[in-house]
Design a protein around this motif. Structure first.
Motif, short mmCIF file in Angstrom:
data_model
loop_
_atom_site.label_atom_id
_atom_site.label_comp_id
_atom_site.label_asym_id
_atom_site.label_seq_id
_atom_site.Cartn_x
_atom_site.Cartn_y
_atom_site.Cartn_z
N LEU A 194 7.90 4.55 -2.92
CA LEU A 194 8.23 3.59 -1.88
C LEU A 194 6.92 3.00 -1.38
CD1 LEU A 194 10.95 5.60 0.11
CD2 LEU A 194 11.24 4.07 -1.85
N TYR A 195 6.76 1.70 -1.55
CA TYR A 195 5.52 1.03 -1.18
C TYR A 195 5.66 0.38 0.19
CZ TYR A 195 4.36 1.39 -6.14
OH TYR A 195 4.09 1.86 -7.41
N ILE A 253 3.38 0.13 4.37
CA ILE A 253 2.17 0.36 5.17
C ILE A 253 2.35 1.63 5.97
CG2 ILE A 253 0.51 -0.72 6.72
CD1 ILE A 253 1.08 -2.76 4.77
N GLN A 264 -0.99 0.60 10.01
CA GLN A 264 -0.31 -0.32 10.93
C GLN A 264 -1.08 -0.40 12.25
OE1 GLN A 264 4.05 0.24 11.34
NE2 GLN A 264 3.89 1.41 9.43
N PHE A 275 16.38 5.75 1.54
CA PHE A 275 14.97 5.33 1.48
C PHE A 275 14.53 4.72 2.80
CE2 PHE A 275 15.15 4.67 -3.42
CZ PHE A 275 15.16 6.04 -3.59
N LEU A 282 14.14 7.60 5.40
CA LEU A 282 12.93 8.35 5.09
C LEU A 282 11.70 7.64 5.62
CD1 LEU A 282 13.09 9.48 1.38
CD2 LEU A 282 12.54 10.84 3.39
N SER A 283 11.64 6.35 5.39
CA SER A 283 10.49 5.56 5.82
C SER A 283 10.40 5.53 7.33
CB SER A 283 10.61 4.14 5.27
OG SER A 283 10.74 4.16 3.87
N ASP A 303 11.47 7.68 9.44
CA ASP A 303 11.04 9.00 9.93
C ASP A 303 9.52 9.11 9.96
OD1 ASP A 303 13.64 9.70 10.13
OD2 ASP A 303 13.67 11.07 8.42
N GLU A 304 8.88 8.48 9.01
CA GLU A 304 7.41 8.57 8.90
C GLU A 304 6.71 7.37 9.56
OE1 GLU A 304 5.47 10.90 7.39
OE2 GLU A 304 7.23 12.15 6.97
N HIS A 305 7.48 6.51 10.21
CA HIS A 305 6.92 5.28 10.77
C HIS A 305 6.21 4.49 9.69
CE1 HIS A 305 7.92 6.83 14.70
NE2 HIS A 305 7.31 7.96 14.37
N PHE A 306 6.83 4.47 8.52
CA PHE A 306 6.25 3.81 7.35
C PHE A 306 6.96 2.47 7.20
CE2 PHE A 306 6.23 3.16 2.71
CZ PHE A 306 4.90 3.40 2.41
N LYS A 307 6.18 1.41 7.10
CA LYS A 307 6.78 0.06 6.99
C LYS A 307 7.08 -0.24 5.53
CE LYS A 307 6.08 -4.69 8.49
NZ LYS A 307 5.06 -5.58 7.89
N LEU A 308 8.30 0.01 5.14
CA LEU A 308 8.71 -0.07 3.73
C LEU A 308 8.82 -1.51 3.23
CD1 LEU A 308 9.79 1.36 1.20
CD2 LEU A 308 12.07 1.28 2.21
N ASN A 309 8.19 -1.77 2.10
CA ASN A 309 8.25 -3.12 1.53
C ASN A 309 8.93 -3.20 0.18
OD1 ASN A 309 6.94 -4.52 3.59
ND2 ASN A 309 4.97 -3.77 2.87
N LYS A 310 8.78 -2.16 -0.61
CA LYS A 310 9.27 -2.24 -1.99
C LYS A 310 9.55 -0.85 -2.54
CE LYS A 310 8.22 -4.06 -6.48
NZ LYS A 310 9.66 -4.36 -6.58
#
Lengths: 140, 140
Positions: free
Chosen positions: A127-128, A130, A135, B109, B112-113, B115-122
């Motif tokens: 999963l790509y 930031i 951030q 997906f 999941l993102s 939860d991690e404060h992950f800014k999912l793009n792809k």
DNA sequence: ATAATTGCAAATTTTTTGCAGGTTC
DNA sequence: GAACCTGCAAAAAATTTGCAATTAT
């Protein structure tokens, strides 16, 4: 605490200082490229050769001790073999985080493969995006 | 039937003969490595330079016309940009098949993102195994 | 003792770069 | 016509190889 020597021996490889340090380094950092590895391991073993890193990575992947994690737009990284999991890949800093939770996709992936008469061996999910740290930086 | 010239222009790129043939080739084969591409496109354009392939792949990935598909144990392949999908990667022949069906993993997906404060793009999913054709060969 | 492994240096392979001439919009 | 592209040749980067010396079992 992983016993690197035993891990190597169990896979038919001799436990050299170089290999143990490669494993320790990957174990500590999670995911490392060839170059990352060389830069770190050469610190504790100054006579280390880059060719040794290459030879060992190839060998350890073959023997199933390491797994290659290919990443779009970057060099591959390597991790210790473990249960399949999901990678959160930061496209800013290149950092890779593991998320252990494949159970939910497992049935789907298995069914998909069966539909195609595809003999499934391994799953790799990237999963790509930031990461939180990057951030933050962009706010300032 | 894709209009390659329009696709290029829409992304701010000039529609050269070389680029159109790169796109047509990828469109026809689905997934190609740099070397695959050069070998095929040079047939219809003998003066083609490998440097041109490299420059254009980099550019077209940057502009979002192409997507890099990194593959464990092999060189990356490139595909036309389209909806996210799953790759069935044959570890024998290297062939890559698309399966369009991300809906079921999407929620997972995304969660999941978050939860991690992950800014999912792809998302990129590779399922490695043996394709039907290669399984047949091994029987003989 | 023996078979495997290392480090070095050289060879190969892959990718990038600079620039003059040609092409697209 | 201006900006962008191509092909070439050369440079740089990444990976592989052969071999003599060393090391793990």
């Amino acid at each position: 605490m992983i016993d690197y020597a035993a891990l190597l021996n169990d896979h038919g490889l001799k436990a050299t200082f170089q290999r143990m340090n490669i494993l320790r380094q990957i174990d500590q950092c999670g995911h490392m490229s060839v170059e990352d590895l060389y830069e770190e391991v050469v610190k504790v073993h100054p006579s280390l050769s880059l060719a040794t890193i290459y030879k060992n990575i190839i060998l350890m992947v073959e023997k199933g001790v390491l797994v290659e994690v290919p990443i779009a737009g970057r060099k591959s990284k390597y991790e210790l073999s473990k249960e399949d999991h999901i990678h959160l890949v930061c496209t800013e800093c290149g950092d890779v985080e593991d998320k252990m939770c494949f159970d939910k996709t497992d049935a789907l992936f298995r069914k998909l493969s069966e539909d195609e008469h595809f003999k499934l061996n391994k799953r790799q999910v990237n999963l790509y995006g930031i990461c939180e740290a990057c951030q933050m930086e962009h706010v300032s």
